[in-house]
Design a protein around this motif. Structure first.
Motif, PDB file in Angstrom:
ATOM      1  N   SER A   4       0.598  -1.194  -0.716  1.00 28.96           N
ATOM      2  CA  SER A   4       0.367  -0.255   0.173  1.00 28.96           C
ATOM      3  C   SER A   4       1.165   1.163   0.063  1.00 28.96           C
ATOM      4  O   SER A   4       0.339   2.278   0.132  1.00 28.96           O
ATOM      5  N   VAL A   5       2.497   1.118   0.103  1.00 32.07           N
ATOM      6  CA  VAL A   5       3.194   2.327   0.221  1.00 32.07           C
ATOM      7  C   VAL A   5       3.409   2.398  -1.388  1.00 32.07           C
ATOM      8  O   VAL A   5       3.808   1.958  -2.386  1.00 32.07           O
ATOM      9  N   ALA A  23       3.566   0.809  -9.371  1.00 27.94           N
ATOM     10  CA  ALA A  23       4.177   1.735 -10.752  1.00 27.94           C
ATOM     11  C   ALA A  23       3.976   3.731 -10.702  1.00 27.94           C
ATOM     12  O   ALA A  23       3.718   4.572 -10.630  1.00 27.94           O
ATOM     13  N   ALA A  24       2.654   3.475  -9.701  1.00 25.50           N
ATOM     14  CA  ALA A  24       2.285   5.354  -9.959  1.00 25.50           C
ATOM     15  C   ALA A  24       3.336   5.997  -8.736  1.00 25.50           C
ATOM     16  O   ALA A  24       3.827   6.994  -9.092  1.00 25.50           O
ATOM     17  N   LEU A  59       2.630  13.658  -1.348  1.00 30.53           N
ATOM     18  CA  LEU A  59       1.114  12.838  -0.472  1.00 30.53           C
ATOM     19  C   LEU A  59       0.363  14.562  -0.911  1.00 30.53           C
ATOM     20  O   LEU A  59      -0.659  13.691  -0.559  1.00 30.53           O
ATOM     21  N   SER A  60       0.461  15.335  -1.807  1.00 30.31           N
ATOM     22  CA  SER A  60      -0.374  16.100  -2.152  1.00 30.31           C
ATOM     23  C   SER A  60      -0.848  15.265  -2.945  1.00 30.31           C
ATOM     24  O   SER A  60      -2.286  16.512  -3.638  1.00 30.31           O
ATOM     25  N   ASP A  61      -0.041  14.757  -3.958  1.00 26.33           N
ATOM     26  CA  ASP A  61      -0.894  14.150  -5.193  1.00 26.33           C
ATOM     27  C   ASP A  61      -1.324  12.885  -5.193  1.00 26.33           C
ATOM     28  O   ASP A  61      -1.388  12.048  -5.945  1.00 26.33           O
ATOM     29  N   GLY A  62      -1.824  12.271  -4.273  1.00 25.17           N
ATOM     30  CA  GLY A  62      -2.290  11.508  -3.363  1.00 25.17           C
ATOM     31  C   GLY A  62      -1.659  10.172  -3.316  1.00 25.17           C
ATOM     32  O   GLY A  62      -1.825   9.171  -3.164  1.00 25.17           O
TER      33      GLY A  62
END
Length: 66
Positions: A4-5, A23-24, A59-62
């Protein structure tokens, strides 16, 4: 490293390692970190004075950062 990271921060002191673990996370680094950044063992080397802003941006990009 949990699935989940997206990005994992390691180290401390004068340098940190920012490791993409999804991947993100890899896409985020490719689009937000300069192409000529220093890499070490699959992680981007980040000076201590920049790590806070980089993590805040992720973090601000999710993204999920640990």
């Amino acid at each position: 490293m949990a699935a989940s990271v997206d990005l994992f921060v390691e180290g401390g002191g004068s340098v940190y390692l920012l490791r993409p673990v999804s991947a993100a996370g890899s896409v985020w680094i490719a689009t937000h970190i300069p192409f000529d950044a220093q890499w070490f063992g699959g992680a981007v080397v980040v000076e201590h004075r920049y790590i806070r802003d980089i993590v805040a941006g992720a973090l601000s990009d999710g993204l999920r950062v640990r």
